[in-house]
Design an enzyme around this catalytic site. Structure first.
Site, PDB file in Angstrom:
ATOM      1  N   CYS A  79     -77.853 -15.649 -18.768  1.00 20.71           N
ATOM      2  CA  CYS A  79     -78.120 -15.559 -17.329  1.00 20.71           C
ATOM      3  C   CYS A  79     -78.245 -14.092 -16.886  1.00 20.71           C
ATOM      4  O   CYS A  79     -79.187 -13.430 -17.276  1.00 20.71           O
ATOM      5  CB  CYS A  79     -77.046 -16.333 -16.553  1.00 20.71           C
ATOM      6  N   HIS A 167     -77.135 -21.686 -19.024  1.00 21.82           N
ATOM      7  CA  HIS A 167     -75.751 -21.483 -19.466  1.00 21.82           C
ATOM      8  C   HIS A 167     -75.410 -22.399 -20.645  1.00 21.82           C
ATOM      9  O   HIS A 167     -75.056 -23.556 -20.441  1.00 21.82           O
ATOM     10  CB  HIS A 167     -74.790 -21.757 -18.305  1.00 21.82           C
ATOM     11  N   GLU A 169     -72.825 -22.441 -22.400  1.00 22.85           N
ATOM     12  CA  GLU A 169     -71.387 -22.707 -22.514  1.00 22.85           C
ATOM     13  C   GLU A 169     -70.921 -23.897 -21.705  1.00 22.85           C
ATOM     14  O   GLU A 169     -69.838 -24.420 -21.930  1.00 22.85           O
ATOM     15  CB  GLU A 169     -70.587 -21.457 -22.112  1.00 22.85           C
ATOM     16  N   GLY A 222     -38.577 -24.020 -22.192  1.00 22.76           N
ATOM     17  CA  GLY A 222     -38.742 -25.434 -22.519  1.00 22.76           C
ATOM     18  C   GLY A 222     -40.217 -25.797 -22.608  1.00 22.76           C
ATOM     19  O   GLY A 222     -40.567 -26.852 -23.094  1.00 22.76           O
ATOM     20  N   GLY A 223     -41.090 -24.926 -22.115  1.00 21.05           N
ATOM     21  CA  GLY A 223     -42.530 -25.194 -22.126  1.00 21.05           C
ATOM     22  C   GLY A 223     -43.155 -24.909 -23.485  1.00 21.05           C
ATOM     23  O   GLY A 223     -42.521 -24.340 -24.377  1.00 21.05           O
ATOM     24  N   VAL A 224     -44.412 -25.289 -23.605  1.00 17.58           N
ATOM     25  CA  VAL A 224     -45.095 -25.194 -24.903  1.00 17.58           C
ATOM     26  C   VAL A 224     -45.243 -23.733 -25.361  1.00 17.58           C
ATOM     27  O   VAL A 224     -44.936 -23.399 -26.509  1.00 17.58           O
ATOM     28  CB  VAL A 224     -46.514 -25.817 -24.814  1.00 17.58           C
ATOM     29  N   SER A 226     -43.760 -20.724 -24.622  1.00 23.37           N
ATOM     30  CA  SER A 226     -42.606 -19.939 -25.070  1.00 23.37           C
ATOM     31  C   SER A 226     -41.992 -20.572 -26.320  1.00 23.37           C
ATOM     32  O   SER A 226     -41.493 -19.860 -27.200  1.00 23.37           O
ATOM     33  CB  SER A 226     -41.569 -19.779 -23.951  1.00 23.37           C
ATOM     34  N   SER A 227     -42.056 -21.894 -26.436  1.00 27.60           N
ATOM     35  CA  SER A 227     -41.469 -22.547 -27.615  1.00 27.60           C
ATOM     36  C   SER A 227     -42.252 -22.192 -28.879  1.00 27.60           C
ATOM     37  O   SER A 227     -41.670 -21.859 -29.915  1.00 27.60           O
ATOM     38  CB  SER A 227     -41.451 -24.071 -27.444  1.00 27.60           C
TER      39      SER A 227
END
Ligand code: XMP
Length: 513
Positions: A79, A167, A169, A222-224, A226-227
């Site tokens: 574009c 585009h 994508e 507890g989230g994805v 950081s775990s």
């Protein structure tokens, strides 16, 4: 050496999608501001120039030093990227009679062009542009048109340069992935060797080298993200990693206990800090949503800092920052516009250096890496959960009793989503992006047995989304909603009414506060 394709961002809303599509082709890529091409980096095998909100004639339009890469590595303009290169090489770009937006079909496709291999006349593409290229520079030739746009794609005869007005994508360009594959693999020679396994192997080796015997602190939520970050670091440096997991009292039912157990099961060196009493005290009587958030943020930093200071020889602070956080944090002039630090205010005098091993990954890639690391599926597939937790789902002031009521109702809803099978054998939990219950500051009349009741109302919220920027309310089966409503009213003392939130974002946000 990890090969990479550089995507120069001229400010288009779909730049990130270009990155995602390349990663789907197992090709590593980096999105950089339009003027930050890394000269002299031998691992660059190609460059993509993104679209832009500007016209090439706008005085403030972004420009880049094409000579840094044109003629050296293959280049694909998309574009604005196509218009910019044509304009700079002596072609003509003009405002289109009307802004072109939407589906178009290709014609006059030159099957001999390596960019167009496997793409035929009639292929559907997605256009979104105000300017159009009306004449190509000398030694450039057209390789595809559409009904309205004659120069829909071109290539240079004397340099490895290709460009498309549409585009590739976006999802609606059905031949887009083929076109990007032609560029990345066929033209740039990508070995397609980016995989979770290769990521884990190289990152663990790099972390070992970078961190040596240094001590590292990491805040777990507890989230994805950081775990996964913790497990990756644990694999690299083991006991030199100390994780801190703070309970502010507004997590889900039993979440602190269960997640702590999961972390210990994964062999992590983790300190659990129950600071709920402090948070409840400081939040007493506070009803204004933003003040609640501020108090929780401030208390969190205080508790985290106090714990981190006990590790006197720590040298690094690790964070589970992922790629979209970084992209949001940088505007294309390279200036930081939003701090993305998850744990924030560690005192300067601790002189901690930042370690962010997931900084190049998209969310789904983080999950793939987590699986590669052998993490349990229930940790990896977890829904997003807001930092301030249930505090933003209790409208009005917060008390331990309200949190208890909400935890019980939320537990019934989430457990139900996990257990309910859909036709394809998956669970409702996996079908929705995020779900939870909201405790409303409303009481309503009911009857239980022979008694009149006057109790709390709750709202169930479940949405489908791909990035939380937009979201649709999840069309959960009526039978499921009926069962959850029954269970909540029968089992949660203090609740006698259940509503289902059928609003989408925008205009309604996912959280109620
Ligand atoms: P909204 O409510 O803005 O939420 O549609 C979009 C996503 O962000 C989460 N969210 C938060 N996450 N701190 C967080 O860490 C917050 O204060 C916060 N507020 C909203 C929300 O759960 C959803 O995933």
């Amino acid at each position: 050496m990890q090969q990479k394709i550089i995507i120069l961002d001229f400010g288009s809303q779909t730049t990130q999608l270009i990155g995602r599509r390349l990663r789907e082709l197992d090709t590593f890529c980096e999105i950089l501001p339009y003027n930050k091409f890394p000269k002299d980096d031998p691992s660059v095998i190609g460059v993509i120039l993104s679209g832009s909100p500007y016209s090439v004639y706008d005085p403030e339009a972004f420009g880049t030093e094409l000579a840094d890469f044109v003629g050296r590595v293959p280049v694909l303009g998309i574009c604005y990227g196509a218009q910019y290169m044509a304009h700079r090489a002596g072609g003509r770009v003009e405002p289109a009679p009307s802004r072109e937006y939407g589906r178009a079909t290709l014609c006059g496709v030159d099957g001999g062009s390596p960019l167009m291999r496997g793409i035929e006349d009639g292929a559907q593409v997605w256009m979104s542009h105000g300017d159009t290229i009306t004449a190509l520079p000398p030694h450039y030739r057209r390789i595809a048109s559409t009904e309205n746009v004659e120069l829909a794609a071109y290539e240079a005869e004397d340099a490895p340069v290709w460009a498309v007005q549409f585009h590739p994508e976006v999802f609606h360009t059905l031949c887009g992935q083929q076109l990007l594959r032609n560029f990345a693999v066929g033209i740039c020679g990508s070995r397609q060797d980016w995989s979770p396994a290769s990521f884990v192997e190289t990152t663990v080796a790099e972390l070992k080298q970078q961190l040596g015997q240094d001590r590292v602190i990491l805040g777990l939520s507890g989230g994805v993200d950081s775990s996964v970050c913790a497990v990756l670091l644990n694999r690299a440096i083991g006991k030199n990693l100390t994780c801190i997991f703070v309970d502010h009292g507004m997590l889900r039912k039993d979440e602190f206990r269960d997640v702590l157990r999961d972390y210990e099961g994964l062999g992590l060196n983790v300190v659990g800090v129950d600071a709920s009493a402090k948070f409840f005290k400081d939040l007493e009587g506070v009803t204004e949503p933003e003040r609640k958030r501020k108090i929780i943020g401030r208390d969190f930093i205080e508790v985290f800092d106090a714990e981190a200071r006990k590790i006197t020889d720590a040298r690094w602070l690790a964070q589970g920052t992922i790629y979209p956080d970084r992209i949001e944090s940088l505007n294309i002039t390279g200036k930081t516009i939003k701090s993305h630090h998850n744990v924030g205010g560690l005192p300067e005098e601790m002189h901690l250096r930042l370690c962010e091993p997931l900084q190049w990954l998209f969310k789904d890639e983080v999950r793939r890496v987590g699986r590669q690391l052998g993490m349990p599926e229930h940790l990896i597939a977890r829904h997003p959960f807001p930092g301030p937790g249930l505090a933003v789902r209790i409208l009005g002031d917060i008390t331990p009793e309200k949190v208890r009521v909400l935890q019980e109702a939320d537990d019934i809803f989430i457990r139900g989503l996990r257990e309910w099978r859909t036709e394809d054998g998956d669970t409702l939990y996996n079908k929705v992006w995020q779900a939870g219950v909201v405790l409303l500051p409303v009481q309503s009349v009911g009857v239980m047995g022979d008694e009149r009741t006057y109790e709390q109302a709750v709202a169930l919220r479940a949405v489908t989304s791909s990035d939380a920027m937009t979201a649709d309310w999840a069309h959960l089966p009526y039978e499921f909603l009926a069962q959850v409503s029954n269970d909540i009213i029968n089992r949660v003392r203090g609740v006698n009414r259940v509503c289902y939130d059928i609003s989408s974002k925008p205009p309604s946000t996912i959280e109620w506060e």
